[in-house]
Design a protein around this motif. Structure first.
Motif, PDB file in Angstrom:
ATOM      1  N   ILE A 241      37.437  55.454  54.600  1.00 33.64           N
ATOM      2  CA  ILE A 241      36.827  55.237  53.347  1.00 33.64           C
ATOM      3  C   ILE A 241      35.927  53.996  53.657  1.00 33.64           C
ATOM      4  N   ALA A 242      34.643  54.280  53.137  1.00 33.06           N
ATOM      5  CA  ALA A 242      33.612  53.171  53.397  1.00 33.06           C
ATOM      6  C   ALA A 242      33.703  52.040  52.139  1.00 33.06           C
ATOM      7  N   LEU A 243      33.510  50.811  52.284  1.00 31.62           N
ATOM      8  CA  LEU A 243      33.630  49.798  51.493  1.00 31.62           C
ATOM      9  C   LEU A 243      32.135  49.293  51.567  1.00 31.62           C
ATOM     10  N   THR A 244      31.407  48.909  50.417  1.00 33.19           N
ATOM     11  CA  THR A 244      30.017  48.384  50.444  1.00 33.19           C
ATOM     12  C   THR A 244      30.083  46.980  49.984  1.00 33.19           C
ATOM     13  N   VAL A 245      29.340  46.161  50.881  1.00 32.87           N
ATOM     14  CA  VAL A 245      28.960  44.751  50.504  1.00 32.87           C
ATOM     15  C   VAL A 245      27.507  44.412  50.177  1.00 32.87           C
ATOM     16  N   GLN A 246      27.230  43.861  49.154  1.00 30.60           N
ATOM     17  CA  GLN A 246      25.877  43.425  48.676  1.00 30.60           C
ATOM     18  C   GLN A 246      25.883  41.859  48.559  1.00 30.60           C
ATOM     19  N   PHE A 247      24.870  41.409  49.064  1.00 29.69           N
ATOM     20  CA  PHE A 247      24.690  39.724  48.834  1.00 29.69           C
ATOM     21  C   PHE A 247      23.499  39.564  48.771  1.00 29.69           C
ATOM     22  N   SER A 248      23.038  38.324  48.180  1.00 28.88           N
ATOM     23  CA  SER A 248      21.706  37.908  47.997  1.00 28.88           C
ATOM     24  C   SER A 248      21.635  36.562  48.096  1.00 28.88           C
ATOM     25  N   GLY A 249      20.648  35.896  48.034  1.00 28.22           N
ATOM     26  CA  GLY A 249      20.378  34.557  48.590  1.00 28.22           C
ATOM     27  C   GLY A 249      19.803  34.434  49.964  1.00 28.22           C
TER      28      GLY A 249
END
Ligand SMILES: N[C@@H](CCC[C@H](N)C(=O)O)C(=O)O
Length: 279
Positions: A241-249
């Protein structure tokens, strides 16, 4: 009071294959001094419910609720990414919090949003990045990166992720003196044609788990710093199963908003009785 109040209603949940027992503990049922022992007993596979960890949901004066989180070996850990996503769904479905919520962990306040069977959390700020440490294990040198994403993680990029001896190598790195005294979780990340796969040896479970949320965040952030990835980063975990990571900065170690998204499923609900607690 030193006795455990039975029976105890619980939910068994799975966050991408990382499985947990969750108990509404706003009205205390398990004395503080018996929580670690209780976690060991109910998390023991084949003898009890079996799980990677136990969450006790308790009242908070600073947020919607707080948790006590115990690994399967009874150690208390600061944070758990997949557990946080499961707990968020549990809290929403029990009317403990709205679909957008905040809760207290030992790592800090975690924000979460629940939409159907998907839960997204805003992680506490990652810190203590270290890159390119050469560490020798069993006569072999590994290039090891590390970061604390709520709990400590080591990250190693490998060519063939299926060939990694998770128990042997994972365990040795997890206890390597470089990471003493806290030890570390250990993640092996493989680059596939269009993305990443990740396998995690988890501290406190003392084995490879099917997924580790804070591990995926560690892998994604380090992959971005190394120039291998850009936000959002999807990583396929051991359970497929895929997990998604989103980040900003700013790209690099200076990230200010890190989101982890993935499924949080109720497997079943039940009641723990004295027979669930046999040593
Ligand atoms: N499975 C978790 C991490 C749980 C904590 C870890 N075992 C430790 O003690 O550091 C996750 O999804 O993040």
């Amino acid at each position: 009071m030193n006795s455990i109040t039975l029976p105890i209603p619980f939910w068994k949940m799975s966050g991408a294959g990382n499985d947990f027992i969750i108990i509404d503990h706003r009205k205390p049922l398990i004395p503080q001094e018996r929580m670690a022992e209780f976690a060991r007993l109910v998390c023991r596979r084949k003898f009890s419910v079996g799980a990677d960890g136990l969450f006790l949901i308790e009242p908070s004066t600073r947020a919607d609720f707080k948790w006590r989180f115990f690994n399967a070996d009874g150690s208390e850990a600061e944070m758990c990414g997949n557990g946080a996503r499961c707990v968020a769904r549990f809290a929403y479905m029990h009317g403990i919090a709205a679909a957008r919520m905040r809760f207290e962990t030992l790592a800090g306040i975690v924000e979460a949003t629940v939409a159907d069977t998907t839960a997204t959390i805003k992680m506490t700020s990652p810190h203590s990045f270290r890159f390119d440490r050469q560490i020798e294990v069993g006569g072999q040198l590994f290039m090891v990166h590390s970061v604390d994403t709520g709990v400590p993680h080591a990250v190693i990029f490998v060519d063939d992720i299926d060939e990694v001896d998770m128990v042997g190598l994972g365990r040795q790195l997890r206890h390597h003196p470089v990471f003493a005294p806290m030890g570390t979780n250990v993640n092996f990340v493989g680059r596939t044609g269009d993305g990443f796969r990740i396998r995690t040896y988890e501290r406190g479970v003392e084995d490879e788990t099917m997924a580790c949320g804070t591990g995926v965040v560690a892998g994604a952030l380090i992959a971005a710093v190394k120039g291998y990835a850009d936000s959002p980063v999807a990583m396929v975990t051991s359970g497929g199963i895929a997990l998604t990571v989103q980040f900003s900065g700013k790209k690099g170690t200076d990230v200010d908003q890190v989101l982890l998204k993935g499924p949080a499923h109720l497997i079943y609900r039940g009641e723990l009785t004295s027979e669930s607690l046999i040593a």
